[in-house]
Design an enzyme around this catalytic site. Structure first.
Site, PDB file in Angstrom:
ATOM      1  N   VAL A 254       0.802  -1.232   0.000  1.00  0.00           N
ATOM      2  CA  VAL A 254       0.000   0.000   0.000  1.00  0.00           C
ATOM      3  C   VAL A 254       0.831   1.276   0.000  1.00  0.00           C
ATOM      4  O   VAL A 254       0.284   2.356  -0.227  1.00  0.00           O
ATOM      5  CB  VAL A 254      -0.951   0.042   1.224  1.00  0.00           C
ATOM      6  CG1 VAL A 254      -2.007  -1.034   1.115  1.00  0.00           C
ATOM      7  CG2 VAL A 254      -0.180  -0.070   2.531  1.00  0.00           C
ATOM      8  N   TYR A 255       2.124   1.205   0.265  1.00  0.00           N
ATOM      9  CA  TYR A 255       2.921   2.429   0.328  1.00  0.00           C
ATOM     10  C   TYR A 255       2.952   3.109  -1.040  1.00  0.00           C
ATOM     11  O   TYR A 255       3.445   2.537  -2.024  1.00  0.00           O
ATOM     12  CB  TYR A 255       4.349   2.139   0.782  1.00  0.00           C
ATOM     13  CG  TYR A 255       4.493   1.669   2.212  1.00  0.00           C
ATOM     14  CD1 TYR A 255       3.448   1.786   3.132  1.00  0.00           C
ATOM     15  CD2 TYR A 255       5.683   1.112   2.662  1.00  0.00           C
ATOM     16  CE1 TYR A 255       3.587   1.362   4.440  1.00  0.00           C
ATOM     17  CE2 TYR A 255       5.835   0.685   3.975  1.00  0.00           C
ATOM     18  CZ  TYR A 255       4.776   0.809   4.859  1.00  0.00           C
ATOM     19  OH  TYR A 255       4.928   0.374   6.153  1.00  0.00           O
ATOM     20  N   SER A 256       2.431   4.322  -1.078  1.00  0.00           N
ATOM     21  CA  SER A 256       2.391   5.117  -2.314  1.00  0.00           C
ATOM     22  C   SER A 256       1.809   4.307  -3.476  1.00  0.00           C
ATOM     23  O   SER A 256       2.327   4.334  -4.593  1.00  0.00           O
ATOM     24  CB  SER A 256       3.780   5.661  -2.664  1.00  0.00           C
ATOM     25  OG  SER A 256       4.239   6.532  -1.662  1.00  0.00           O
ATOM     26  N   ASP A 257       0.737   3.573  -3.145  1.00  0.00           N
ATOM     27  CA  ASP A 257      -0.004   2.830  -4.170  1.00  0.00           C
ATOM     28  C   ASP A 257       0.898   1.900  -4.978  1.00  0.00           C
ATOM     29  O   ASP A 257       0.791   1.798  -6.203  1.00  0.00           O
ATOM     30  CB  ASP A 257      -0.711   3.815  -5.102  1.00  0.00           C
ATOM     31  CG  ASP A 257      -1.728   3.145  -6.009  1.00  0.00           C
ATOM     32  OD1 ASP A 257      -2.297   2.106  -5.619  1.00  0.00           O
ATOM     33  OD2 ASP A 257      -1.945   3.655  -7.130  1.00  0.00           O
TER      34      ASP A 257
END
Length: 324
Positions: A60-63
């Site tokens: 999920v980090y920065s999509d």
């Protein structure tokens, strides 16, 4: 740099883990303060040169762009077998059913998606980012076991949950002969020590290595309490974590010890974590050269028992924070 075993496993990790949430496309996801690829690559290369071998990211980090940047940099600057690469699953990656959570469908699909973004055939540590109350733990654990047996994952880890939930997961995996969690990534620092009550005694008893996130309390332990940064002004999650009456006094103690030692505050706060036997490696996010230098230097800073006591004395019980 120093190295240690991750819990009771044979896996060796650097005493500092580089957190990759700071690296990602600022236009993607919910971290507008993240660093674009060119800046990120320079810091990752410096971390490797300093002896850091442990890298932690999440889908999920920065999509997903954090995984993409991490994967490209490690392929260019390191040999795959020389680094320990960790990522996580649970958060929402797309709208609609099965776009988040820890169902068998989500776990298997998201692992393959992470591997594609990272550009690798396996991850060393695959972690559940949070507990999923909508999925039976047996389903999640069986799916994770399948990930290990497929060769796509080497070890399993968990993050931020109640100790009873973690205990249940460890017991259930053992009961079925599935691979168990070997690490716990939890919210632990001088401003939030609630994990010392239940989670850390459990981890010590079960040989689980702790790799704390937010070891510097979103930077609050590195500066005066009233000082603000670009990240602190836009970090909605971080705003909910620290606002207890005793927090400013703890920050002041860190400043006192740092001044007496003649070192930056970040080194003192990290060195305190490294005095805890349960902690394998704090996960440190960096956005500047100095952040990385302080993290590396903290490994060699030995606090006295008196200094540890001074840092801990102002603490008062806090509300549990960081599970959401």
């Amino acid at each position: 740099m120093e190295y240690t075993r991750l819990g009771s496993t044979g896996l060796q990790v650097s005493r500092i883990c580089l957190g990759m949430m700071s690296f990602g496309d600022p236009a993607r996801g919910t971290h507008p303060w993240s660093l674009p690829e060119e800046h990120s690559r320079r810091l990752i290369e410096q971390a490797l040169a300093a002896g850091i071998t442990f890298f932690d990211t999440a889908n999920v980090y920065s999509d997903g762009s954090s995984e993409e940047i991490t994967g490209r940099a490690l392929r260019d600057f390191a040999q795959r077998d020389d680094v320990v690469l960790a990522t996580k699953v649970h958060g929402r990656m797309r709208p609609g059913p099965n776009g988040a959570g820890l169902s068998r469908k989500a776990v298997l699909a998201e692992l393959d998606a992470s591997l594609r973004r990272l550009g690798t055939e396996y991850v060393d540590l695959y972690q559940v980012h949070r507990w999923d109350p909508a999925t039976p733990i047996e389903e999640t654990l069986e799916a994770l076991d399948a990930c290990v047996r497929s060769g796509k994952v080497r070890y399993l880890g968990a993050s931020s949950m109640w100790a009873w939930q973690f205990s249940k997961a460890l017991h259930t995996a053992g009961e079925h002969g599935w691979h168990r969690f070997v690490s716990m990534q939890d919210h632990y620092n001088l401003l939030n020590r609630e994990e010392e009550r239940e989670m850390h005694p459990l981890c010590l008893d079960q040989g689980v290595g702790v790799i704390p996130w937010s070891p510097l309390a979103r930077g609050k332990l590195t500066r005066d309490w009233s000082q603000r940064t670009a990240r602190s002004e836009t970090d909605e999650f971080g705003r909910r974590l620290y606002d207890e009456a005793s927090d400013p006094a703890i920050v002041a103690r860190v400043a006192e010890v740092a001044q007496e030692r003649g070192v930056p505050r970040a080194q003192v706060a990290l060195a305190w974590l490294l005095t805890k036997p349960v902690v394998s490696a704090p996960i440190v996010g960096v956005t500047r050269d100095q952040h990385l230098d302080d993290a590396v230097a903290a490994v060699g800073l030995r606090l006295t028992p008196e200094e540890v006591e001074r840092l801990e004395e102002p603490y008062t019980p806090h509300a549990v924070a960081g599970f959401g």
